[in-house]
Structures are given as C-alpha cells and as structure tokens.
Design a protein around this motif. Structure first.
Motif, PDB file in Angstrom:
ATOM      1  N   GLY A 170       1.106  -1.733  -0.270  1.00  0.00           N
ATOM      2  CA  GLY A 170       0.373   0.016  -0.296  1.00  0.00           C
ATOM      3  C   GLY A 170       0.921   0.904  -0.147  1.00  0.00           C
ATOM      4  O   GLY A 170      -0.132   2.145   0.226  1.00  0.00           O
ATOM      5  N   SER A 171       2.060   1.276   0.554  1.00  0.00           N
ATOM      6  CA  SER A 171       2.788   2.755   0.528  1.00  0.00           C
ATOM      7  C   SER A 171       4.153   2.381  -0.337  1.00  0.00           C
ATOM      8  O   SER A 171       4.783   3.239  -0.535  1.00  0.00           O
ATOM      9  CB  SER A 171       4.234   2.443   2.061  1.00  0.00           C
ATOM     10  N   HIS A 172       3.708   2.018  -1.801  1.00  0.00           N
ATOM     11  CA  HIS A 172       4.142   1.972  -3.227  1.00  0.00           C
ATOM     12  C   HIS A 172       3.523   1.919  -4.341  1.00  0.00           C
ATOM     13  O   HIS A 172       3.036   1.165  -3.433  1.00  0.00           O
ATOM     14  CB  HIS A 172       5.389   0.415  -2.852  1.00  0.00           C
ATOM     15  N   ALA A 173       4.246   2.152  -5.229  1.00  0.00           N
ATOM     16  CA  ALA A 173       3.948   2.554  -6.402  1.00  0.00           C
ATOM     17  C   ALA A 173       4.226   0.857  -6.521  1.00  0.00           C
ATOM     18  O   ALA A 173       4.281   0.103  -5.817  1.00  0.00           O
ATOM     19  CB  ALA A 173       5.163   3.188  -7.540  1.00  0.00           C
ATOM     20  N   PRO A 174       2.682   0.554  -7.913  1.00  0.00           N
ATOM     21  CA  PRO A 174       2.083  -0.424  -7.944  1.00  0.00           C
ATOM     22  C   PRO A 174       4.117  -0.841  -9.036  1.00  0.00           C
ATOM     23  O   PRO A 174       4.048  -0.269  -9.776  1.00  0.00           O
ATOM     24  CB  PRO A 174       1.711  -1.037  -8.838  1.00  0.00           C
ATOM     25  N   LEU A 175       4.073  -3.088  -9.154  1.00  0.00           N
ATOM     26  CA  LEU A 175       5.440  -3.171 -10.069  1.00  0.00           C
ATOM     27  C   LEU A 175       4.337  -3.628 -11.369  1.00  0.00           C
ATOM     28  O   LEU A 175       3.203  -4.815 -10.424  1.00  0.00           O
ATOM     29  CB  LEU A 175       5.708  -4.165  -8.992  1.00  0.00           C
ATOM     30  N   ALA A 176       4.373  -3.238 -12.209  1.00  0.00           N
ATOM     31  CA  ALA A 176       4.120  -3.671 -13.447  1.00  0.00           C
ATOM     32  C   ALA A 176       4.924  -4.414 -13.649  1.00  0.00           C
ATOM     33  O   ALA A 176       6.244  -4.433 -13.378  1.00  0.00           O
ATOM     34  CB  ALA A 176       4.428  -2.752 -14.920  1.00  0.00           C
ATOM     35  N   VAL A 177       4.343  -6.467 -14.648  1.00  0.00           N
ATOM     36  CA  VAL A 177       4.523  -7.378 -14.719  1.00  0.00           C
ATOM     37  C   VAL A 177       5.102  -7.971 -16.358  1.00  0.00           C
ATOM     38  O   VAL A 177       4.196  -7.832 -16.936  1.00  0.00           O
ATOM     39  CB  VAL A 177       4.437  -7.897 -13.975  1.00  0.00           C
ATOM     40  N   VAL A 178       5.702  -8.249 -16.895  1.00  0.00           N
ATOM     41  CA  VAL A 178       5.972  -8.492 -17.927  1.00  0.00           C
ATOM     42  C   VAL A 178       6.688 -10.393 -17.474  1.00  0.00           C
ATOM     43  O   VAL A 178       8.007 -10.041 -16.552  1.00  0.00           O
ATOM     44  CB  VAL A 178       6.828  -7.684 -19.108  1.00  0.00           C
ATOM     45  N   GLY A 179       6.363 -10.837 -18.718  1.00  0.00           N
ATOM     46  CA  GLY A 179       7.494 -12.612 -18.365  1.00  0.00           C
ATOM     47  C   GLY A 179       5.948 -13.619 -17.569  1.00  0.00           C
ATOM     48  O   GLY A 179       5.251 -13.105 -17.211  1.00  0.00           O
ATOM     49  N   TYR A 180       6.678 -14.084 -17.077  1.00  0.00           N
ATOM     50  CA  TYR A 180       5.610 -15.651 -16.316  1.00  0.00           C
ATOM     51  C   TYR A 180       6.681 -15.794 -15.063  1.00  0.00           C
ATOM     52  O   TYR A 180       7.163 -16.596 -14.968  1.00  0.00           O
ATOM     53  CB  TYR A 180       5.827 -16.745 -16.789  1.00  0.00           C
ATOM     54  N   PRO A 181       6.336 -14.421 -14.284  1.00  0.00           N
ATOM     55  CA  PRO A 181       7.253 -14.906 -12.616  1.00  0.00           C
ATOM     56  C   PRO A 181       6.454 -15.967 -11.822  1.00  0.00           C
ATOM     57  O   PRO A 181       5.587 -15.810 -11.983  1.00  0.00           O
ATOM     58  CB  PRO A 181       7.115 -13.540 -11.695  1.00  0.00           C
ATOM     59  N   SER A 182       6.660 -16.730 -10.872  1.00  0.00           N
ATOM     60  CA  SER A 182       6.096 -17.251  -9.795  1.00  0.00           C
ATOM     61  C   SER A 182       5.713 -16.779  -8.669  1.00  0.00           C
ATOM     62  O   SER A 182       6.381 -15.322  -8.797  1.00  0.00           O
ATOM     63  CB  SER A 182       7.122 -18.566  -9.606  1.00  0.00           C
ATOM     64  N   THR A 183       4.796 -16.355  -7.774  1.00  0.00           N
ATOM     65  CA  THR A 183       4.971 -16.413  -6.188  1.00  0.00           C
ATOM     66  C   THR A 183       6.076 -15.874  -6.137  1.00  0.00           C
ATOM     67  O   THR A 183       6.081 -14.666  -5.592  1.00  0.00           O
ATOM     68  CB  THR A 183       3.220 -17.093  -6.113  1.00  0.00           C
ATOM     69  N   SER A 184       6.966 -16.698  -6.104  1.00  0.00           N
ATOM     70  CA  SER A 184       7.846 -16.612  -5.092  1.00  0.00           C
ATOM     71  C   SER A 184       9.185 -15.771  -5.769  1.00  0.00           C
ATOM     72  O   SER A 184       9.725 -14.569  -4.948  1.00  0.00           O
ATOM     73  CB  SER A 184       8.620 -17.602  -4.945  1.00  0.00           C
TER      74      SER A 184
END
Length: 177
Positions: A39-53
């Motif tokens: 909640g206190s940081h800008a959202p991280l945009a994601v490209v590709g296929y990360p695992s939850t970890s």
C-alpha cells in the motif's frame, strides 16, 4: 478410570486450535507487513512469467531500494555469498537506483525460475535498467528465494548486460544470452 470420549475429543480440538492459531499468527503478521509495503509503494508492473516466490522477492528488492533500507535489502541476498560484499552491493543499489525504484517500475521475468530466474527492472522515471538473478536456496522449511548480490563495485552494480533490451517485452521474456 476410562477417559470420556467427549472430553478427549474436546481436548484434541483445543490443542489443534492452539497449533493452528500459533501458525496463522506468523502468517497474519507477514500478511500485514506485505499489505503495508504494498500500500505504500507504487505498483510493480510485470512482464513475463514469475512464480509467486520470484515475484514476491523482486517486489521486496524494489521496495527496500526505494526505502533506502540497506540491512533489509542485504537480508534478501543469497546467504552463501560474502556478507560484506552483499552489504556493499545493497548500498550500491540504493545509491544508484533509489530515486527510480520509488517511481514506476516494470519487472520483466525471463525464462523459468526453478534453478535461477533473470529479472530485469526498468525504472521508468530515471530511465535506468537493473538486472537481478533470483534463485531458490534450501532453508529449514524447504525452499526460499534470494537475490544474488555480488556487485560490491559501483560500476558493476550499474552495468547493463549487452543482451538486455531497452524496453520491456522486446525479447518476449526469453533471454538472448
């Protein structure tokens, strides 16, 4: 004297509830900490296929850089590496990338993460690029993900590998190494 079945069942339930409550307290504390960070940081945009970890550790790296938390960032490093080099690397990353990490960031996850996942951070506000290696390590309870932090030289910490594209998604999240 024979134990009463109702009393035995009640005792088992109370003990089970106590164990579950103790386990969920740790989980709840982690969840509250994560929610506060999220909640206190800008959202991280994601490209590709990360695992939850791999996504989780990458978010934490960006957050710790943005917050300037050297000790907390160093704690995310692979503990098989030299502690002094890991701490110096954390200092270098914060010095070089703190402003960019506090703004818009895209993390591109290359290949799959069962052995090691390459992650490229695009810090849009400063036009910087940072490559990370996220790897699984054995811990007491199974596997945890850590970040390779062996860049004690400031030049090495800010160097961009020649294969890394200038914008996210150019290689389709398949490394061209």
């Amino acid at each position: 004297m024979r134990p009463r079945p109702a009393l035995s069942a009640a005792l088992v339930c109370v003990l089970a509830l106590g164990v579950l409550t103790a386990c969920s307290a740790d989980h709840d504390a982690d969840g509250v900490e994560y929610a506060g960070d999220y909640g206190s940081h800008a959202p991280l945009a994601v490209v590709g296929y990360p695992s939850t970890s791999t996504l989780g550790i990458t978010q934490q790296v960006v957050w710790r850089i943005a917050d300037g938390e050297v000790g907390e960032l160093a704690a995310l490093g692979d503990d098989r590496q030299d502690e002094a080099a890991t701490r110096k690397t954390a200092e270098n990353w914060i010095t070089a990338f703190r402003t960019g990490a506090a703004g818009r960031v895209t993390a591109e996850f290359y290949d799959e993460g069962s052995y090691r996942q390459t992650v490229v951070l695009y810090l849009h506000d400063t036009q910087q690029i940072k490559q990370l290696h996220v790897l699984p390590v054995s811990v007491d309870r199974g596997t945890a993900y850590r970040v390779s932090m062996a860049e004690p030289d400031p030049g090495e910490a800010t160097a961009v590998a020649p294969w890394v594209p200038k914008t996210p998604g150019e290689l389709g999240s398949k490394s061209a190494r």
